[in-house]
Design an enzyme around this catalytic site. Structure first.
Site, PDB file in Angstrom:
ATOM      1  N   HIS A   1      -0.853   4.433 -10.562  1.00  0.00           N
ATOM      2  CA  HIS A   1      -1.774   4.489  -8.844  1.00  0.00           C
ATOM      3  C   HIS A   1      -1.888   2.703  -9.261  1.00  0.00           C
ATOM      4  O   HIS A   1      -2.456   1.459 -10.134  1.00  0.00           O
ATOM      5  CB  HIS A   1      -2.897   4.336  -9.736  1.00  0.00           C
ATOM      6  CG  HIS A   1      -3.862   4.938  -9.331  1.00  0.00           C
ATOM      7  ND1 HIS A   1      -5.026   5.903  -9.144  1.00  0.00           N
ATOM      8  CD2 HIS A   1      -4.352   3.748  -7.714  1.00  0.00           C
ATOM      9  CE1 HIS A   1      -5.530   5.808  -8.119  1.00  0.00           C
ATOM     10  NE2 HIS A   1      -5.391   4.179  -7.327  1.00  0.00           N
TER      11      HIS A   1
ATOM     12  N   HIS B   1      -2.255  -0.632  -6.302  1.00  0.00           N
ATOM     13  CA  HIS B   1      -2.176  -1.259  -4.798  1.00  0.00           C
ATOM     14  C   HIS B   1      -1.517  -2.559  -4.885  1.00  0.00           C
ATOM     15  O   HIS B   1      -2.266  -3.694  -5.147  1.00  0.00           O
ATOM     16  CB  HIS B   1      -3.840  -1.515  -4.505  1.00  0.00           C
ATOM     17  CG  HIS B   1      -4.615   0.191  -4.998  1.00  0.00           C
ATOM     18  ND1 HIS B   1      -5.010   0.934  -4.124  1.00  0.00           N
ATOM     19  CD2 HIS B   1      -5.016   0.115  -6.468  1.00  0.00           C
ATOM     20  CE1 HIS B   1      -5.729   1.637  -4.241  1.00  0.00           C
ATOM     21  NE2 HIS B   1      -5.643   1.832  -4.930  1.00  0.00           N
TER      22      HIS B   1
ATOM     23  N   ASP C   1      -5.002   1.432 -11.536  1.00  0.00           N
ATOM     24  CA  ASP C   1      -5.413   1.353 -10.372  1.00  0.00           C
ATOM     25  C   ASP C   1      -6.014  -0.276 -10.256  1.00  0.00           C
ATOM     26  O   ASP C   1      -6.493  -0.173 -10.250  1.00  0.00           O
ATOM     27  CB  ASP C   1      -6.778   1.993 -10.803  1.00  0.00           C
ATOM     28  CG  ASP C   1      -7.410   1.815  -9.798  1.00  0.00           C
ATOM     29  OD1 ASP C   1      -6.968   1.941  -8.192  1.00  0.00           O
ATOM     30  OD2 ASP C   1      -8.674   2.729  -9.293  1.00  0.00           O
TER      31      ASP C   1
ATOM     32  N   HIS D   1      -8.170  -8.422  -5.296  1.00  0.00           N
ATOM     33  CA  HIS D   1      -9.005  -9.197  -3.990  1.00  0.00           C
ATOM     34  C   HIS D   1      -8.985 -10.886  -4.605  1.00  0.00           C
ATOM     35  O   HIS D   1      -8.517 -10.895  -5.140  1.00  0.00           O
ATOM     36  CB  HIS D   1     -10.569  -8.695  -4.363  1.00  0.00           C
ATOM     37  CG  HIS D   1     -10.537  -6.525  -4.013  1.00  0.00           C
ATOM     38  ND1 HIS D   1     -10.477  -5.615  -3.034  1.00  0.00           N
ATOM     39  CD2 HIS D   1     -10.192  -6.009  -4.600  1.00  0.00           C
ATOM     40  CE1 HIS D   1     -10.234  -5.126  -3.798  1.00  0.00           C
ATOM     41  NE2 HIS D   1     -10.864  -4.616  -4.600  1.00  0.00           N
TER      42      HIS D   1
END
Length: 431
Positions: A62, A64, A309, A313
């Site tokens: 997982h 991003h 996860d 940002h």
């Protein structure tokens, strides 16, 4: 044949093969060539790992990576380098890119960028529905041909039960699991933290644990009806874990993952941190009882994998009030050290389970290559020093993301080298 690489004298822990002891490991032509007590090196390069542990390469289910569309937050290249620095030899990239990974073209682009970047391997995860809108299924066959290893609408739970049923049936034709973010938004209403005594005291709206459990319960029933493969992403509550445990016992093909932050932090951190947005993630940090249930699930086999996860940002995006900040923190470079220090070193998790949760478990959940160091398997290796000490310093991260709730934590144990297809793609400078 290539010259090869011989890892000499390390503690080799390979739960999938039942090995835990001092072994030499010979890697040649991208595969494990030999495992033995004292291997003749021949012309192979020798890597003395006698003070270290040798594990099957860690796999993150997982991650991003943000590219395409949000390269200012992370690129595939920076993300894969961060993965290697965290001991991961492979990562599964979630589909919430811009555009969404819901077509052959986007999936092929992501896979190609991963191959070109070097570092860890990249396995794309395709979207279940077009645009992740929950309305129309994506072309699963084309995604599978382009390299997708699973299907997910990522942070959006597929609430349409009929569509989920068809998705399970169609995904089964290609051997792909459906990965669900378990959050019934009619119950959670997108609240910024967990619903409980702390949220009440702070005056913040909260997500009840019921929102996760209800979603898991529905998904298990649909998976059972279709004989589909369900994977529950970043499970965070004891209530939902018990449902997964019962589902496994009844023969449902379900797996699940948990994150280090849900294993080590509770919702009280929102208060003690002064509403730091570093404590804002989805699922939110839960209560102490949930944390203890998850830790127990690591040992008893109810939990299949530890995943990061990793959700980078830009600093400006996180530098706002708690309510308005995006969910998500980075985790690739801290996950293994956190779990080793807080759970393994303190006797709460056996070493073989630690290794399995980062390697064999993830590989089995998604049917990925690796997860073992048996002869003939991919030469993907995580070399780990259980005694090295260090402090979490976000400014030294390879990732472009810096938001972590673990800044300043002193940890013992860390990856010191990452080997992919027999090549050292990252190595700690001190070695």
């Amino acid at each position: 044949m290539s010259r090869g690489l011989l890892l000499r004298g390390g503690r080799l822990v390979d739960p999938a093969s039942g090995r835990d002891g001092r072994f030499d490991l010979l890697l040649r032509d991208g595969r494990v060539a030999e495992v033995g007590d004292r291997i003749d090196a021949g012309d192979a390069e020798i890597f003395d790992v006698s003070r270290l542990c040798v594990f099957p390469g860690f796999i993150d289910l997982h991650t991003h990576l943000r590219e395409p569309g949000r390269e200012y937050a992370e690129t595939i290249a920076s993300g894969l380098k961060a993965a290697a620095a965290g001991g991961f030899t492979a990562v599964c990239a979630m589909p919430n890119t811009q555009p969404v990974n819901d077509t052959r073209e986007v999936c092929e682009f992501i896979a190609a960028r991963g191959r070109a970047a070097g570092g860890a391997r990249l396995h794309p995860i395709g979207a279940i529905t077009k645009g992740q809108k929950g309305e129309e299924m994506a072309a699963f066959g084309e995604l599978a041909e382009a390299g997708a290893v699973a299907l997910s609408d990522d942070g959006t739970w597929l609430a349409d039960g009929g569509l989920l049923r068809r998705a399970f049936e169609h995904a089964g034709l290609f051997g792909l699991p459906i990965v669900q973010h378990a959050e019934d938004r009619s119950l959670s209403e997108g609240a910024p933290m967990h619903e409980g005594a702390v949220s009440t005291r702070l005056g913040l709206a909260g997500q009840p644990s019921l929102a996760e459990a209800a979603a898991v319960a529905r998904d298990l029933l649909v998976a059972q009806e279709t004989d589909g493969r369900l994977h529950v992403a970043h499970l965070s509550t004891g209530r939902a874990l018990e449902l997964v445990r019962r589902g496994k016992a009844s023969g449902i093909r379900v797996t699940c993952e948990v994150t280090p932050h849900h294993l080590l932090l509770t919702d009280e951190e929102v208060a003690t941190s002064g509403f730091s947005t570093r404590m804002k993630m989805n699922p939110p940090l839960r209560e102490a009882g949930d944390l203890e249930a998850l830790v127990a699930g690591l040992s008893d086999g109810a939990i299949d994998a530890i995943a990061t996860d990793h959700a980078p940002h830009h600093a400006d995006e996180k530098a706002v009030d708690f309510d308005g900040a995006p969910f998500g923190i980075v985790g690739l470079e801290t996950a293994a050290s956190l779990v080793h220090d807080r759970l393994v070193s303190r006797g709460r998790l056996a070493m073989d389970r630690f290794v399995a949760l980062f390697s064999a478990g993830p590989a089995k959940a998604f049917g990925l290559p690796g997860g073992t160091l048996a002869v003939g398997s991919p030469a993907d290796v995580t070399v780990f020093d259980p005694n090295i000490r260090g402090k979490v310093d976000p400014q030294r991260f390879v990732s472009r993301g810096r938001s972590t709730p673990f800044a300043g934590w002193e940890l013992t144990g860390a990856p010191v080298a990452t080997i992919v297809a027999g090549t050292v793609v990252w190595q700690r400078v001190e070695l």
